[in-house]
Motif scaffolding. Structure first.
Motif, PDB file in Angstrom:
ATOM      1  N   ILE A 115       0.665  -0.306   0.203  1.00 36.76           N
ATOM      2  CA  ILE A 115      -0.093  -0.463  -0.344  1.00 36.76           C
ATOM      3  C   ILE A 115       0.724   1.327   0.034  1.00 36.76           C
ATOM      4  O   ILE A 115       0.670   1.953  -0.802  1.00 36.76           O
ATOM      5  CB  ILE A 115      -0.986   0.010   1.590  1.00 36.76           C
ATOM      6  N   ASN A 116       1.979   1.231   1.125  1.00 33.99           N
ATOM      7  CA  ASN A 116       2.855   2.910   1.052  1.00 33.99           C
ATOM      8  C   ASN A 116       3.497   2.765  -0.272  1.00 33.99           C
ATOM      9  O   ASN A 116       3.585   3.732  -0.694  1.00 33.99           O
ATOM     10  CB  ASN A 116       3.964   2.174   1.909  1.00 33.99           C
ATOM     11  N   MET A 117       3.919   1.242  -1.040  1.00 32.73           N
ATOM     12  CA  MET A 117       4.745   1.824  -2.307  1.00 32.73           C
ATOM     13  C   MET A 117       3.366   2.423  -3.332  1.00 32.73           C
ATOM     14  O   MET A 117       3.936   3.001  -4.355  1.00 32.73           O
ATOM     15  CB  MET A 117       5.020  -0.303  -3.086  1.00 32.73           C
ATOM     16  N   ALA A 118       2.744   1.591  -3.126  1.00 36.34           N
ATOM     17  CA  ALA A 118       1.503   1.904  -4.039  1.00 36.34           C
ATOM     18  C   ALA A 118       0.848   3.556  -4.188  1.00 36.34           C
ATOM     19  O   ALA A 118       0.871   4.088  -5.280  1.00 36.34           O
ATOM     20  CB  ALA A 118      -0.254   1.271  -4.164  1.00 36.34           C
ATOM     21  N   ILE A 119       1.187   3.956  -3.119  1.00 35.75           N
ATOM     22  CA  ILE A 119       0.739   5.265  -2.455  1.00 35.75           C
ATOM     23  C   ILE A 119       2.270   6.155  -3.329  1.00 35.75           C
ATOM     24  O   ILE A 119       1.901   7.475  -4.524  1.00 35.75           O
ATOM     25  CB  ILE A 119       0.235   5.713  -0.592  1.00 35.75           C
ATOM     26  N   ARG A 120       2.933   5.832  -3.351  1.00 35.03           N
ATOM     27  CA  ARG A 120       4.359   6.410  -3.723  1.00 35.03           C
ATOM     28  C   ARG A 120       4.114   7.146  -4.978  1.00 35.03           C
ATOM     29  O   ARG A 120       4.353   7.858  -5.743  1.00 35.03           O
ATOM     30  CB  ARG A 120       5.547   5.910  -3.027  1.00 35.03           C
ATOM     31  N   VAL A 144       7.322  12.685  -1.021  1.00 35.91           N
ATOM     32  CA  VAL A 144       6.497  12.108   0.245  1.00 35.91           C
ATOM     33  C   VAL A 144       6.884  11.444   1.276  1.00 35.91           C
ATOM     34  O   VAL A 144       7.873  10.236   1.159  1.00 35.91           O
ATOM     35  CB  VAL A 144       5.468  10.792  -0.689  1.00 35.91           C
ATOM     36  N   THR A 145       6.992  11.698   2.415  1.00 33.56           N
ATOM     37  CA  THR A 145       6.546  10.876   3.768  1.00 33.56           C
ATOM     38  C   THR A 145       5.483  10.066   3.770  1.00 33.56           C
ATOM     39  O   THR A 145       4.993  10.787   4.628  1.00 33.56           O
ATOM     40  CB  THR A 145       7.198  11.966   4.636  1.00 33.56           C
ATOM     41  N   ILE A 146       5.492   9.070   4.201  1.00 35.33           N
ATOM     42  CA  ILE A 146       4.916   8.260   4.985  1.00 35.33           C
ATOM     43  C   ILE A 146       5.049   7.972   6.564  1.00 35.33           C
ATOM     44  O   ILE A 146       5.752   6.817   6.878  1.00 35.33           O
ATOM     45  CB  ILE A 146       4.028   6.955   3.575  1.00 35.33           C
TER      46      ILE A 146
END
Lengths: 177, 263
Positions: A69-74, A85-87
């Motif tokens: 999910i984090n990768m898809a957001i980036r 972008v910072t998650i």
């Protein structure tokens, strides 16, 4: 409304624009849902210098989809030209199926997955329940209330396995936590 | 997993104490998770194979969160992977119960129910920790371990109240594992300091609720509560059975063979 050039928009996106981009990111394990339907995005902030911070909460501690999910957001934000972008991983308050949107529940049902029944914060959902009665989970295929649990666990951390005793189809149930 | 905005509040406790305490918590989840992974592909039925892997995944996820927090509290740049893969047997602080071999399905379920009941009480208390990050991890973990307890508890009853053979096996499983109960509730000087700082509960205080849940389920399962004459101890101080070395040899192989390997 002030005139903002395209370049400036790219450089300094509004928070609303970021939310709209996130709306296009599917959940890697249940692709019919977006990550907003799932309720895992908890915050979006754009700093004065244009840096973007996104707060994401994991569904389950060991959910392998968290990294995806984090990768898809980036990826989605990078495609739109946003590379700062910072998650942040947000643990409290803990994710609950109560955060799945109504639209998300409808999409789940249409996809053949029974959405959570009731609310996690509701009666009988507390820690005292050990062998509490299972909720009646309607079959997402034929709508029958005659269904039975096959297993507490399913193909992903968030699901249990059921079957319908009327149409005889097996189906997955999104666990209510 | 990284928590990029992690803040460590100035606790009224020595950092080394807090790190040690977090390792005790994380190591229990990690080792039990690793043990349960051995069932993957070997479950008695497909649904249970999947269930045990799901439980293992939750436990390893919990350990990752706790290790990451421990690394940040320690402040020496250790990641979750360093903590999991670069410590040898004597540095591990898990209790003996979680390192016991899987045995048959009854052994695994008896062990699981004992630790699930313990975890529900422990993480319930930890949701009130003065360490905010630990409290947040506990709130998340509590939902998961409550679900685990439901699963293992139903199996204990089904096996105990099932056939003569299943009853005999699950009773034997509880008999075999009962020597590891006392250790769950032991407390030492570190616990005293942790309790005084409001970080975690006194392990002894978890015992009444654990006992009462155990009695209720054993009785419904028509099982007899065992007694243990020679309880084991020492896991939380790094004293382990020979089983732990084999678990680590398996788990840490890649990192030992290819130091610095990353995903």
């Amino acid at each position: 409304m002030p005139v903002v050039s395209l370049d400036q928009q790219r450089k300094f996106p509004t928070e609303a624009a970021i939310w709209r981009l996130l709306e296009e990111v599917p959940d890697p394990e249940v692709p019919v849902l977006t990550i907003l339907d799932l309720g895992v995005v908890r915050s979006v902030a754009v700093a004065e210098n244009g840096a973007i911070r996104i707060g994401v909460t994991p569904t389950y501690s060991g959910c392998p989809a968290t990294a995806a999910i984090n990768m898809a957001i980036r990826d989605r934000l990078l495609q739109a030209g946003h590379d700062t972008v910072t998650i942040d991983t947000i643990l409290a308050p803990a994710w609950t199926t109560d955060w799945i949107s109504e639209d998300g529940k409808r999409k789940l049902r249409d996809y053949g997955i029974a959405p959570p029944v009731g609310t996690a914060a509701g009666e009988g959902a507390g820690r005292g329940t050990l062998f509490g009665a299972d909720p009646d989970v309607p079959c997402p295929h034929c709508g029958s209330a005659h269904t039975e649990k096959v297993s507490e666990f399913g193909s992903t951390a968030c699901k249990a396995q059921y079957r319908c005793t009327d149409c005889l189809e097996p189906f997955e149930y999104f666990k209510c936590i | 997993m990284t928590t990029e905005t992690q803040q460590i509040d100035a606790q009224q406790i020595d950092r080394a104490d807090l790190v040690e305490y977090l390792l005790r918590l994380g190591d229990n989840s990690m080792i039990l998770g690793q043990r349960l992974c051995e069932w993957c592909g070997h479950g008695p039925v497909l649904e249970e194979d999947i269930a045990l892997s799901n439980v293992a995944l939750d436990l390893i996820g919990q350990a990752r969160l706790i290790y990451t927090h421990a690394g940040e509290v320690e402040g020496k740049g250790q990641t979750e992977d360093d903590i999991a893969f670069l410590r040898d047997v004597f540095d591990w602080k898990n209790v003996h119960l979680v390192e016991q071999p899987n045995g048959d399905f009854a052994d695994t379920m008896a062990r699981q129910f004992m630790i699930d009941c313990y975890n529900v009480e422990l993480f319930s208390a930890l949701t009130k920790s003065t360490d905010d990050q630990l409290a947040a991890i506990a709130a998340k973990t509590l939902k998961e371990v409550t679900y685990h307890r439901r699963h293992s508890g139903e199996w204990v009853i089904r096996l105990g109240d099932g056939t003569d053979e299943s009853h005999r096996r699950i009773q034997a499983a509880f008999d075999r594992h009962w020597i590891f109960v006392e250790e769950l509730f032991e407390s030492d000087d570190l616990d005293a300091r942790i309790t005084a700082a409001g970080i975690g509960p006194d392990p002894k205080s978890l015992r009444p609720a654990w006992d009462s849940m155990m009695d209720r389920v054993l009785s419904e399962a028509t099982l007899t509560r065992p007694t243990a004459d020679f309880p084991r101890s020492g896991g939380r101080k790094g004293e382990h059975s020979e089983y732990l070395g084999y678990i680590l040899a398996d788990m840490q192989f890649m990192q030992r063979a290819y130091p610095g390997m990353d995903w």
